[in-house]
Each structure stands twice: as structure tokens, then as C-alpha cells.
Design a protein around this motif. Sequence first.
Motif, PDB file in Angstrom:
ATOM      1  N   ASP A 127     -31.532 -30.688 -25.963  1.00  0.00           N
ATOM      2  CA  ASP A 127     -31.174 -29.827 -27.178  1.00  0.00           C
ATOM      3  C   ASP A 127     -29.721 -29.334 -26.755  1.00  0.00           C
ATOM      4  OD1 ASP A 127     -33.551 -30.531 -28.422  1.00  0.00           O
ATOM      5  OD2 ASP A 127     -34.489 -28.693 -27.616  1.00  0.00           O
ATOM      6  N   THR A 128     -28.773 -29.435 -27.787  1.00  0.00           N
ATOM      7  CA  THR A 128     -27.404 -28.803 -27.709  1.00  0.00           C
ATOM      8  C   THR A 128     -27.846 -27.366 -28.284  1.00  0.00           C
ATOM      9  OG1 THR A 128     -26.195 -30.728 -27.781  1.00  0.00           O
ATOM     10  CG2 THR A 128     -25.267 -28.965 -28.376  1.00  0.00           C
ATOM     11  N   VAL A 129     -27.751 -26.464 -27.699  1.00  0.00           N
ATOM     12  CA  VAL A 129     -27.885 -25.136 -28.095  1.00  0.00           C
ATOM     13  C   VAL A 129     -26.439 -24.476 -28.481  1.00  0.00           C
ATOM     14  CG1 VAL A 129     -29.715 -24.641 -26.653  1.00  0.00           C
ATOM     15  CG2 VAL A 129     -27.665 -23.721 -25.720  1.00  0.00           C
ATOM     16  N   SER A 130     -25.614 -24.690 -28.182  1.00  0.00           N
ATOM     17  CA  SER A 130     -24.059 -24.410 -28.751  1.00  0.00           C
ATOM     18  C   SER A 130     -22.895 -25.278 -28.178  1.00  0.00           C
ATOM     19  CB  SER A 130     -23.944 -22.833 -28.162  1.00  0.00           C
ATOM     20  OG  SER A 130     -23.623 -22.796 -26.783  1.00  0.00           O
ATOM     21  N   TRP A 131     -21.939 -25.187 -28.747  1.00  0.00           N
ATOM     22  CA  TRP A 131     -20.808 -25.824 -28.396  1.00  0.00           C
ATOM     23  C   TRP A 131     -19.532 -25.274 -28.569  1.00  0.00           C
ATOM     24  CZ3 TRP A 131     -17.373 -27.543 -32.150  1.00  0.00           C
ATOM     25  CH2 TRP A 131     -18.188 -27.854 -33.480  1.00  0.00           C
ATOM     26  N   ASN A 132     -18.427 -25.409 -28.055  1.00  0.00           N
ATOM     27  CA  ASN A 132     -17.026 -25.191 -28.578  1.00  0.00           C
ATOM     28  C   ASN A 132     -16.006 -26.203 -28.401  1.00  0.00           C
ATOM     29  OD1 ASN A 132     -15.512 -24.352 -25.948  1.00  0.00           O
ATOM     30  ND2 ASN A 132     -17.553 -23.311 -25.710  1.00  0.00           N
ATOM     31  N   ALA A 133     -14.906 -26.395 -28.863  1.00  0.00           N
ATOM     32  CA  ALA A 133     -14.156 -27.465 -28.735  1.00  0.00           C
ATOM     33  C   ALA A 133     -12.540 -26.802 -29.268  1.00  0.00           C
ATOM     34  CB  ALA A 133     -14.146 -28.308 -29.998  1.00  0.00           C
ATOM     35  N   GLY A 134     -11.697 -27.435 -28.321  1.00  0.00           N
ATOM     36  CA  GLY A 134     -10.443 -26.898 -28.750  1.00  0.00           C
ATOM     37  C   GLY A 134      -9.413 -27.679 -27.881  1.00  0.00           C
ATOM     38  N   TYR A 135      -8.199 -26.935 -27.344  1.00  0.00           N
ATOM     39  CA  TYR A 135      -7.221 -27.433 -26.609  1.00  0.00           C
ATOM     40  C   TYR A 135      -7.603 -27.294 -24.877  1.00  0.00           C
ATOM     41  CZ  TYR A 135      -4.743 -26.858 -30.746  1.00  0.00           C
ATOM     42  OH  TYR A 135      -3.992 -27.072 -32.105  1.00  0.00           O
ATOM     43  N   VAL A 136      -7.144 -28.476 -24.172  1.00  0.00           N
ATOM     44  CA  VAL A 136      -7.291 -28.077 -22.942  1.00  0.00           C
ATOM     45  C   VAL A 136      -5.973 -28.639 -22.082  1.00  0.00           C
ATOM     46  CG1 VAL A 136      -8.149 -30.629 -22.589  1.00  0.00           C
ATOM     47  CG2 VAL A 136      -8.530 -29.090 -20.900  1.00  0.00           C
ATOM     48  N   ASP A 137      -5.729 -27.955 -21.092  1.00  0.00           N
ATOM     49  CA  ASP A 137      -4.362 -28.353 -20.320  1.00  0.00           C
ATOM     50  C   ASP A 137      -4.683 -27.711 -18.767  1.00  0.00           C
ATOM     51  OD1 ASP A 137      -2.054 -29.629 -19.736  1.00  0.00           O
ATOM     52  OD2 ASP A 137      -1.097 -28.947 -21.486  1.00  0.00           O
ATOM     53  N   THR A 138      -3.672 -28.119 -17.882  1.00  0.00           N
ATOM     54  CA  THR A 138      -4.034 -27.815 -16.425  1.00  0.00           C
ATOM     55  C   THR A 138      -2.466 -27.454 -16.032  1.00  0.00           C
ATOM     56  OG1 THR A 138      -5.547 -29.296 -16.095  1.00  0.00           O
ATOM     57  CG2 THR A 138      -4.514 -28.482 -14.293  1.00  0.00           C
ATOM     58  N   TYR A 139      -2.437 -26.273 -15.554  1.00  0.00           N
ATOM     59  CA  TYR A 139      -1.362 -25.553 -14.938  1.00  0.00           C
ATOM     60  C   TYR A 139      -1.612 -24.882 -13.470  1.00  0.00           C
ATOM     61  CZ  TYR A 139       0.332 -25.585 -19.807  1.00  0.00           C
ATOM     62  OH  TYR A 139       0.781 -26.096 -20.991  1.00  0.00           O
ATOM     63  N   ARG A 140      -0.810 -25.277 -12.542  1.00  0.00           N
ATOM     64  CA  ARG A 140      -1.012 -24.703 -11.153  1.00  0.00           C
ATOM     65  C   ARG A 140      -2.447 -25.031 -10.336  1.00  0.00           C
ATOM     66  NH1 ARG A 140       3.485 -21.145 -10.176  1.00  0.00           N
ATOM     67  NH2 ARG A 140       4.720 -20.769 -12.003  1.00  0.00           N
ATOM     68  N   GLY A 141      -2.998 -26.303 -10.756  1.00  0.00           N
ATOM     69  CA  GLY A 141      -4.324 -26.397 -10.319  1.00  0.00           C
ATOM     70  C   GLY A 141      -5.413 -25.653 -11.120  1.00  0.00           C
ATOM     71  N   TYR A 142      -5.131 -24.871 -12.360  1.00  0.00           N
ATOM     72  CA  TYR A 142      -6.069 -24.357 -12.989  1.00  0.00           C
ATOM     73  C   TYR A 142      -6.175 -24.940 -14.435  1.00  0.00           C
ATOM     74  CZ  TYR A 142      -6.923 -20.508  -9.687  1.00  0.00           C
ATOM     75  OH  TYR A 142      -7.213 -19.728  -8.676  1.00  0.00           O
ATOM     76  N   THR A 143      -7.527 -25.300 -14.920  1.00  0.00           N
ATOM     77  CA  THR A 143      -7.582 -26.074 -16.238  1.00  0.00           C
ATOM     78  C   THR A 143      -7.825 -24.906 -17.286  1.00  0.00           C
ATOM     79  OG1 THR A 143      -8.131 -27.966 -15.135  1.00  0.00           O
ATOM     80  CG2 THR A 143      -9.034 -27.697 -17.580  1.00  0.00           C
ATOM     81  N   PHE A 144      -7.184 -24.821 -18.358  1.00  0.00           N
ATOM     82  CA  PHE A 144      -7.513 -23.949 -19.153  1.00  0.00           C
ATOM     83  C   PHE A 144      -8.193 -24.314 -20.650  1.00  0.00           C
ATOM     84  CE2 PHE A 144      -4.139 -22.077 -16.785  1.00  0.00           C
ATOM     85  CZ  PHE A 144      -4.533 -20.847 -16.671  1.00  0.00           C
ATOM     86  N   PHE A 145      -9.164 -23.835 -21.034  1.00  0.00           N
ATOM     87  CA  PHE A 145      -9.813 -24.336 -22.269  1.00  0.00           C
ATOM     88  C   PHE A 145      -9.816 -23.117 -23.559  1.00  0.00           C
ATOM     89  CE2 PHE A 145     -12.066 -26.403 -18.736  1.00  0.00           C
ATOM     90  CZ  PHE A 145     -12.220 -27.642 -19.023  1.00  0.00           C
ATOM     91  N   VAL A 146      -9.079 -23.635 -24.477  1.00  0.00           N
ATOM     92  CA  VAL A 146      -8.775 -22.701 -25.585  1.00  0.00           C
ATOM     93  C   VAL A 146      -9.710 -23.119 -26.737  1.00  0.00           C
ATOM     94  CG1 VAL A 146      -6.969 -21.523 -27.201  1.00  0.00           C
ATOM     95  CG2 VAL A 146      -6.584 -21.796 -24.740  1.00  0.00           C
ATOM     96  N   SER A 147     -10.643 -22.449 -27.142  1.00  0.00           N
ATOM     97  CA  SER A 147     -11.456 -22.546 -28.267  1.00  0.00           C
ATOM     98  C   SER A 147     -10.774 -22.751 -29.576  1.00  0.00           C
ATOM     99  CB  SER A 147     -12.664 -21.841 -28.257  1.00  0.00           C
ATOM    100  OG  SER A 147     -13.694 -21.991 -29.227  1.00  0.00           O
ATOM    101  N   LYS A 148     -10.957 -23.774 -30.401  1.00  0.00           N
ATOM    102  CA  LYS A 148     -10.441 -23.732 -31.760  1.00  0.00           C
ATOM    103  C   LYS A 148     -11.753 -23.665 -32.723  1.00  0.00           C
ATOM    104  CE  LYS A 148      -7.842 -26.511 -35.003  1.00  0.00           C
ATOM    105  NZ  LYS A 148      -7.022 -27.857 -34.961  1.00  0.00           N
ATOM    106  N   PHE A 149     -12.699 -24.448 -32.271  1.00  0.00           N
ATOM    107  CA  PHE A 149     -14.248 -24.495 -32.933  1.00  0.00           C
ATOM    108  C   PHE A 149     -15.201 -23.930 -32.272  1.00  0.00           C
ATOM    109  CE2 PHE A 149     -11.260 -27.666 -34.577  1.00  0.00           C
ATOM    110  CZ  PHE A 149     -11.213 -27.627 -35.812  1.00  0.00           C
TER     111      PHE A 149
END
Length: 396
Positions: A231-253
Motif C-alpha cells: 500500500d502507498t500511504v503517501s507520496w510527493n513529487a516535484g523537482y530534483v537536481d544535484t549539486y556538490r554531491g547532494y541531491t535536492f528534492f523540492v516538493s510541488k505536489f
Amino acid sequence: MKKSFLLAGGFALALFFAACGDDSSSGNNVDQETDESSSSVEDSTDVSSSSAEYKDPSWPEGARAATLDDLKKYYLVKIKGETFHLGTGSKNGMFSLWGIDESNGNPHLALLLIMSDFKDGIIKMNSSNTMDPLVLDEKIATNKILKDIMKSSKDMELSFIVNGDKLMYRVDKGDFAEAEVEQLKADQSLVTDAANFEKKRLACTVAGNDTTQVYSFYKGRYIMERVVGKDTVSWNAGYVDTYRGYTFFVSKFATGADLAMMTRQVTASMDSIRGNSKCVKSDFKYSDVDVASLKGDWATLDKSTNTDWEFNLKAPMQYTLVANAGMNENKSGAWDVYGDVLLLKVEKMLKADERKCASAIKGNVTGISEKGFTYNHSDKCSPAMPKAWEVPVYEE
């Protein structure tokens, strides 16, 4: 050409992120290792790569607006007399601005993430399209400038032009200067290019936790589902990018209370997230659905309940969903398409305080044509949103 080795030697960026993770004074809900808070950033429109037709009379003669194709990954830029590191990343709608203070020999780093479409070669920064993943010490000059940008409702603009063979920039309506390319030494143990995630799926679990976080990647976008059992209990979606070895996920939905942003260090093999979880990587395929083919008015009649539905997918990326002329259902908000997944953010809804409905809807679009399409969505609200949509029938 400036070379930077900020990730090498004694500069432990990971320790800085860890130190900031529990500071409640941060301006955004940000997660480096856990998922516990909720917020959002203003939606960004589609990324522009064709600004060459735009002209400004204040530009040097013969100059044109820069496009995303003109950009390298990192630059050094001056803002209000201070030097910043600008990251363009995968050029999919997210930029990063880093302020670094080395006055005491132990570099202190601060970061602002910027959601911008780069229209006409301009990165606009203000309180509604920036996020602060790190706690900023405003006693440091660069950090105070970043914090001022975050607090301001007025745009600060970084404008980029191509003049001959040079990439030039200016802050607001100031003088143009040449943008200095910066090279960063890559950490080969980590994913340093978000393009490597494309059409990958990572199922990540933490020892002793029954929740699996499943990440799916679509050309600079992501969907992350929290799954317990089947079962999927929750989800989020948005932008992803990587800088200096760190991956950033910014939620839009996002469904329910969810994070504005997550930060992860994904190993190059994608078999784990440092300090967080083990992952199983797999490939998946999707068919790109043309956004233009979805825009417009759609309708359907649910004969079992005699409910007449209207679904309008507008530009710029806003929708309305109405049942029986708004008497039985009236939803509206933002929409987007990731590959073949149509996402809807529920910003307004009929009798919202009385109904238990998700704050976002996602589902695969299939069989799209000029006559209609099928939307296999996750919505469980009542009345139930239809899955089959057709071109409306108009009175003659």
C-alpha cells in the motif's frame, strides 16, 4: 577559469548539513535524513531554452538573451560586492546560489535553491520561489544577502546574455560582467549529475523500518512514494537536481502533510543513501505525454449517478474539475505532467472542511487522442473523479 575543491580536504560539508538538520529557526521545512514536516514552494512554469528573440535596449549591441544551452554547470558571480557560487545543475528549473565565507579559515557555507524558468535569460529570486535548505548565519555578509532575497516580495534578477563568445551577467539593471566558469572536483563515490537518475527507480529502506521509499525519476522531476507492504500511504513529487554531491528534492505536489524539501547523498552505484537507507535500483520505461495535447476542455457523463463532469486543463498549468455545474464537486489548483503521469494539486475544493480528500492526485495517462484519454488516477474522494474523458458535446 577558477577551480574549486571545496569538497576535498578538511571541508566536511556532510557535517554541516547534519549540524543544521535540527535547527528550528530555518525558514523552510527541510529534511536531510528524516521525513517529518510540511511546506511548499511556489510552482515554477516550464523551463525556457529559447529566449534568443528577446531584446533589451540596455544590452550591448549584438547581444542576445542567454538560453539554458549556453550555461555551464557552475559559475562565480558577484552580488552586492560579495562572491557567490551559482549552480545551474541539470537546467530543468532549479538553480542554486551558494554563499561562502572563508575569513576564519574554516569555510561556512549557505545555500539558496531557486525555482526559475530562465525566461529571457533571467533568474528571478524572491520570497515565493526560493528555499533555504541550510540555516543561515546573518552575521556573514553573503548569508545576509541570501536571507534578504528570501524575505523580499520584490524580484532580484540575475540576467544573462551572450555577447560575442562571452557569457555576461548583471544584477538587476546594473553593469554587465563576464560570468566566470567554476570547476568543482567531483566526488566519484556519489551521484553528481541528476541526469544519471533518468528512467531509474530506487526502492530504499531503513533497517528496522517497515516503510519503503520508492523514487521514480522523470527528466529533472521525481515522484517519491512511501509504501508499507503493498500500500502507498503517501507520496510527493516535484523537482530534483544535484549539486556538490547532494541531491535536492523540492516538493510541488504532495498528499497530506509532507516535506517542502529533502536532501540526500546517493551513492554512485545507487545502492544506498548515505546515513539513511539501502536501495534497490531498477530501470523503468514511460511514454512522454505532450502537455499541449492535454490542455483544453474535457467532459464525461457518469450514467450510473447521472453526474455531468467537466475537466479543464488550462494554461498556465491551472485546472478546474466540476461535477453537475459545481454543485457536487468543484476542485481547482495546479497541474503538471511527468512523463506519462498527470499530477493535480488540490488548492481549492467544495466543502473542503467536511470531506476527507487527498491534497494531490496522480495517475497515468493512456490512450490520448483528439477524442479523449484515460486517466488511471489515485483519487478516492467522493464523488469519485472519472477515469475516461472525452471532448465535450456542445449545443448547436
